[in-house]
Enzyme design. Structure first.
Site, mmCIF file in Angstrom:
data_model
loop_
_atom_site.group_PDB
_atom_site.id
_atom_site.type_symbol
_atom_site.label_atom_id
_atom_site.label_comp_id
_atom_site.label_asym_id
_atom_site.label_seq_id
_atom_site.Cartn_x
_atom_site.Cartn_y
_atom_site.Cartn_z
ATOM 1 N N SER A 85 -14.108 0.749 5.551
ATOM 2 C CA SER A 85 -14.620 1.177 4.244
ATOM 3 C C SER A 85 -15.271 2.536 4.318
ATOM 4 O O SER A 85 -15.410 3.207 3.301
ATOM 5 C CB SER A 85 -15.733 0.232 3.784
ATOM 6 O OG SER A 85 -15.254 -1.053 3.603
ATOM 7 N N HIS A 133 -6.769 1.791 3.251
ATOM 8 C CA HIS A 133 -7.943 1.133 2.666
ATOM 9 C C HIS A 133 -7.562 0.375 1.394
ATOM 10 O O HIS A 133 -7.253 0.984 0.369
ATOM 11 C CB HIS A 133 -9.023 2.200 2.381
ATOM 12 C CG HIS A 133 -10.329 1.618 1.962
ATOM 13 N ND1 HIS A 133 -11.148 2.202 1.033
ATOM 14 C CD2 HIS A 133 -10.961 0.476 2.339
ATOM 15 C CE1 HIS A 133 -12.218 1.454 0.860
ATOM 16 N NE2 HIS A 133 -12.136 0.406 1.642
ATOM 17 N N GLU A 142 -5.949 3.464 -0.513
ATOM 18 C CA GLU A 142 -6.189 4.845 -0.080
ATOM 19 C C GLU A 142 -5.539 5.012 1.298
ATOM 20 O O GLU A 142 -5.815 4.218 2.202
ATOM 21 C CB GLU A 142 -7.696 5.119 0.021
ATOM 22 C CG GLU A 142 -8.405 5.070 -1.329
ATOM 23 C CD GLU A 142 -9.937 5.184 -1.228
ATOM 24 O OE1 GLU A 142 -10.546 5.676 -2.167
ATOM 25 O OE2 GLU A 142 -10.515 4.739 -0.212
HETATM 26 N N1 CAA Z 1 -5.851 -13.787 -5.956
HETATM 27 C C1 CAA Z 1 -4.813 -13.592 -6.762
HETATM 28 N N2 CAA Z 1 -4.928 -13.084 -8.010
HETATM 29 C C2 CAA Z 1 -6.169 -12.782 -8.437
HETATM 30 C C3 CAA Z 1 -7.315 -12.956 -7.630
HETATM 31 C C4 CAA Z 1 -7.121 -13.476 -6.329
HETATM 32 N N3 CAA Z 1 -8.125 -13.672 -5.481
HETATM 33 N N4 CAA Z 1 -8.405 -12.547 -8.325
HETATM 34 C C5 CAA Z 1 -7.968 -12.130 -9.520
HETATM 35 N N5 CAA Z 1 -6.628 -12.274 -9.597
HETATM 36 C C6 CAA Z 1 -5.766 -11.906 -10.717
HETATM 37 C C7 CAA Z 1 -5.767 -12.957 -11.788
HETATM 38 O O1 CAA Z 1 -4.823 -13.985 -11.543
HETATM 39 C C8 CAA Z 1 -5.425 -12.141 -13.026
HETATM 40 O O2 CAA Z 1 -4.040 -11.824 -13.057
HETATM 41 P P1 CAA Z 1 -3.236 -11.578 -14.458
HETATM 42 O O3 CAA Z 1 -3.953 -10.442 -15.141
HETATM 43 O O4 CAA Z 1 -1.850 -11.248 -14.013
HETATM 44 O O5 CAA Z 1 -3.384 -12.885 -15.181
HETATM 45 C C9 CAA Z 1 -6.153 -10.817 -12.755
HETATM 46 O O6 CAA Z 1 -6.303 -10.732 -11.336
HETATM 47 C C10 CAA Z 1 -7.491 -10.783 -13.426
HETATM 48 O O7 CAA Z 1 -8.249 -11.922 -13.017
HETATM 49 P P2 CAA Z 1 -9.065 -12.896 -13.996
HETATM 50 O O8 CAA Z 1 -8.448 -12.886 -15.359
HETATM 51 O O9 CAA Z 1 -9.277 -14.201 -13.318
HETATM 52 O O10 CAA Z 1 -10.521 -12.317 -14.007
HETATM 53 P P3 CAA Z 1 -11.041 -10.911 -14.392
HETATM 54 O O11 CAA Z 1 -10.278 -10.297 -15.504
HETATM 55 O O12 CAA Z 1 -12.489 -11.138 -14.503
HETATM 56 O O13 CAA Z 1 -10.737 -10.036 -13.073
HETATM 57 C C11 CAA Z 1 -11.341 -9.079 -11.041
HETATM 58 C C12 CAA Z 1 -11.202 -10.388 -11.823
HETATM 59 C C13 CAA Z 1 -9.969 -8.444 -10.854
HETATM 60 C C14 CAA Z 1 -11.926 -9.442 -9.688
HETATM 61 C C15 CAA Z 1 -12.291 -8.130 -11.867
HETATM 62 O O14 CAA Z 1 -13.514 -8.783 -12.120
HETATM 63 C C16 CAA Z 1 -12.573 -6.826 -11.175
HETATM 64 O O15 CAA Z 1 -11.782 -5.891 -11.209
HETATM 65 N N6 CAA Z 1 -13.760 -6.740 -10.526
HETATM 66 C C17 CAA Z 1 -14.152 -5.541 -9.813
HETATM 67 C C18 CAA Z 1 -13.519 -5.561 -8.439
HETATM 68 C C19 CAA Z 1 -13.785 -4.295 -7.687
HETATM 69 O O16 CAA Z 1 -14.412 -3.338 -8.135
HETATM 70 N N7 CAA Z 1 -13.296 -4.283 -6.449
HETATM 71 C C20 CAA Z 1 -13.503 -3.186 -5.544
HETATM 72 C C21 CAA Z 1 -14.655 -3.530 -4.634
HETATM 73 S S1 CAA Z 1 -15.024 -2.200 -3.543
HETATM 74 C C22 CAA Z 1 -13.905 -2.368 -2.314
HETATM 75 O O17 CAA Z 1 -13.087 -3.259 -2.273
HETATM 76 C C23 CAA Z 1 -13.957 -1.303 -1.263
HETATM 77 C C24 CAA Z 1 -14.853 -1.479 -0.112
HETATM 78 O O18 CAA Z 1 -14.519 -0.902 0.903
HETATM 79 C C25 CAA Z 1 -16.115 -2.245 -0.155
HETATM 80 P P1 NAD Z 2 -15.312 -10.503 6.659
HETATM 81 O O1 NAD Z 2 -16.674 -10.645 7.221
HETATM 82 O O2 NAD Z 2 -14.910 -11.314 5.485
HETATM 83 O O3 NAD Z 2 -14.206 -10.763 7.799
HETATM 84 C C1 NAD Z 2 -14.206 -10.132 9.049
HETATM 85 C C2 NAD Z 2 -13.351 -10.954 10.008
HETATM 86 O O4 NAD Z 2 -13.131 -10.201 11.205
HETATM 87 C C3 NAD Z 2 -14.026 -12.283 10.429
HETATM 88 O O5 NAD Z 2 -13.120 -13.351 10.195
HETATM 89 C C4 NAD Z 2 -14.300 -12.091 11.933
HETATM 90 O O6 NAD Z 2 -14.180 -13.290 12.676
HETATM 91 C C5 NAD Z 2 -13.185 -11.113 12.296
HETATM 92 N N1 NAD Z 2 -13.383 -10.368 13.548
HETATM 93 C C6 NAD Z 2 -14.522 -9.827 14.014
HETATM 94 N N2 NAD Z 2 -14.280 -9.210 15.206
HETATM 95 C C7 NAD Z 2 -12.959 -9.373 15.472
HETATM 96 C C8 NAD Z 2 -12.090 -8.970 16.523
HETATM 97 N N3 NAD Z 2 -12.540 -8.257 17.566
HETATM 98 N N4 NAD Z 2 -10.770 -9.304 16.454
HETATM 99 C C9 NAD Z 2 -10.279 -10.015 15.410
HETATM 100 N N5 NAD Z 2 -11.063 -10.432 14.386
HETATM 101 C C10 NAD Z 2 -12.377 -10.106 14.423
HETATM 102 O O7 NAD Z 2 -15.147 -8.925 6.360
HETATM 103 P P2 NAD Z 2 -14.233 -8.206 5.247
HETATM 104 O O8 NAD Z 2 -14.997 -8.106 3.997
HETATM 105 O O9 NAD Z 2 -12.861 -8.801 5.287
HETATM 106 O O10 NAD Z 2 -14.171 -6.724 5.855
HETATM 107 C C11 NAD Z 2 -13.280 -6.382 6.894
HETATM 108 C C12 NAD Z 2 -13.110 -4.873 6.958
HETATM 109 O O11 NAD Z 2 -12.605 -4.405 5.698
HETATM 110 C C13 NAD Z 2 -14.404 -4.081 7.211
HETATM 111 O O12 NAD Z 2 -14.078 -2.930 7.945
HETATM 112 C C14 NAD Z 2 -14.842 -3.719 5.789
HETATM 113 O O13 NAD Z 2 -15.677 -2.586 5.744
HETATM 114 C C15 NAD Z 2 -13.503 -3.448 5.132
HETATM 115 N N6 NAD Z 2 -13.453 -3.602 3.667
HETATM 116 C C16 NAD Z 2 -14.191 -4.574 3.041
HETATM 117 C C17 NAD Z 2 -14.096 -4.718 1.658
HETATM 118 C C18 NAD Z 2 -14.874 -5.760 0.919
HETATM 119 O O14 NAD Z 2 -14.971 -5.677 -0.322
HETATM 120 N N7 NAD Z 2 -15.416 -6.767 1.561
HETATM 121 C C19 NAD Z 2 -13.237 -3.883 0.931
HETATM 122 C C20 NAD Z 2 -12.470 -2.919 1.618
HETATM 123 C C21 NAD Z 2 -12.602 -2.775 2.988
#
Ligand code: CAA
Ligand code: NAD
Length: 305
Positions: free
Chosen positions: A134, A157, A169
């Site tokens: 991330s 990503h 990405e």
């Molecule tokens: N598996 C399969 N399909 C899924 C799903 C899952 N786990 N979750 C949602 N869906 C699908 C649904 O089936 C639905 O599909 P259709 O439109 O084709 O019917 C669609 O996604 C929308 O879902 P819902 O109608 O159930 O619910 P919603 O409209 O509230 O959407 C959500 C759910 C897509 C999660 C929405 O709340 C959302 O976009 N949330 C924000 C998510 C976000 O910002 N993610 C990025 C996080 S940051 C990151 O990931 C990066 C990082 O490195 C940390």
């Molecule tokens: P998570 O905690 O749900 O899962 C991590 C998994 O990795 C666990 O099952 C753990 O047992 C496993 N693991 C740890 N060390 C390991 C190793 N040496 N070999 C194999 N498996 C190992 O974490 P997550 O949310 O799936 O995040 C995973 C990666 O994806 C991180 O780099 C995170 O920053 C990135 N990411 C997370 C998100 C998010 O929304 N959670 C979104 C995009 C990217």
């Protein structure tokens, strides 16, 4: 029309076998969309329990997809896709004939570098390595591998929940070859995703903008400006976000958010990101210490069943 000549370069080998490391939130999702797109997938983690958790996430998500795509045969649809996924805790076996590795393990530079250093010795020379980090430097992770592999190394990503979020990405380091970038673009398109190209800067595009917003929301609560519930309502109804920041923090995982902030704090020393954005937050650290990691642990800012 393309003219074929004997001097034309050999066609690039297509990705058919995908290995995913980490069966958590992200790894399970990536394995699922890979299998749905017809790739042969191996999902690897360190324990059988973690693999079981990954298969549960995949099965639940597939039954949601099946309800729309194949409402008359949900079980058949799900088992057909699950057939494309093998699981193993043996990392060397997982990678030996793979065309593409996507790593989605814990957000720790040391653990990621150790894994890739090991895999470099075990995988085919042509295998492409990608990290789903991330926030960490893709180049610093890639440097755990040989120079040759660094040309076949990039960031890939995905976003949570992977089956629903369209974006991927693709992060290039200065060493990433154009062929590697193109192969990754092709495979993400095959998975039904929309790829964008980014440089290897902290947080790439989405997280560089999203994570400071999430951290500032926690600071608002610490300062007593508003409650998580009111901030979520405000951002959903006032800014049109699908989830307010606290629902999203719980969804992403508070541990993962905390690792991102910690990693960036180190980058702030060298001026790559501004210090104020990643000041430590007591409330976030406290919740993580208490094991309140968000949805995946049953409690974060909110409680879950
Ligand atoms: N598996 C399969 N399909 C899924 C799903 C899952 N786990 N979750 C949602 N869906 C699908 C649904 O089936 C639905 O599909 P259709 O439109 O084709 O019917 C669609 O996604 C929308 O879902 P819902 O109608 O159930 O619910 P919603 O409209 O509230 O959407 C959500 C759910 C897509 C999660 C929405 O709340 C959302 O976009 N949330 C924000 C998510 C976000 O910002 N993610 C990025 C996080 S940051 C990151 O990931 C990066 C990082 O490195 C940390
Ligand atoms: P998570 O905690 O749900 O899962 C991590 C998994 O990795 C666990 O099952 C753990 O047992 C496993 N693991 C740890 N060390 C390991 C190793 N040496 N070999 C194999 N498996 C190992 O974490 P997550 O949310 O799936 O995040 C995973 C990666 O994806 C991180 O780099 C995170 O920053 C990135 N990411 C997370 C998100 C998010 O929304 N959670 C979104 C995009 C990217």
């Amino acid at each position: 029309q393309r003219h074929l000549s004997t001097s034309a370069p050999a066609r690039r080998a297509q990705v058919e076998k995908l290995t995913v490391f980490g069966a958590g939130l992200m790894g399970a999702g990536i394995a699922q969309v890979g299998a749905q797109s017809g790739l042969k997938v191996v999902l690897s983690d360190v324990t059988d329990k973690a693999l079981e958790n990954g298969l549960n996430i995949i099965t639940k998500s597939l039954s949601r997809v099946a309800k729309k795509k194949s409402p008359d045969d949900i079980e058949g649809f799900t088992s057909n896709i699950l057939k494309n996924i093998e699981i193993t805790t043996d990392a060397a076996k997982a990678v030996h004939d793979s065309d593409l590795v996507i790593e989605a393990i814990i957000e720790s530079i040391k653990v990621k570098r150790d894994l890739f250093g090991f895999l470099d010795e075990k995988a085919k020379a042509e295998c492409i390595f990608a990290t789903n980090t991330s926030s960490l430097s893709v180049k610093e992770i890639a440097e755990s591998c040989s120079t040759e592999r660094q040309a076949r190394f990039a960031g890939l990503h995905f976003f949570n929940p992977v089956p629903a979020m369209k974006l991927v990405e693709i992060i290039k380091t200065p060493q990433t070859s154009p062929e590697t970038f193109e192969a990754l673009r092709e495979v993400t398109l095959k998975m039904g995703k929309a790829p964008v190209s980014c440089n290897d800067t902290p947080g790439f595009i989405v997280n560089r903008l999203l994570v400071p917003y999430l951290l500032e929301a926690i600071r608002m609560v610490e300062r007593g400006d508003a409650t998580p519930e009111d901030i979520d309502t405000a951002m959903e109804l006032g800014a049109g976000y699908p989830m307010g920041p606290f629902k999203l923090l719980d969804f992403v995982g508070l541990d993962t958010t905390s690792y991102i902030a910690q990693g960036w704090r180190e980058k702030a020393q060298s001026g790559e990101i501004s210090k104020e954005l990643v000041e430590p937050i007591g409330l976030l650290d406290k919740l993580v210490k208490e094991g309140k990691l968000g949805r995946k642990s049953g409690q974060g800012f909110y409680e879950y069943e």
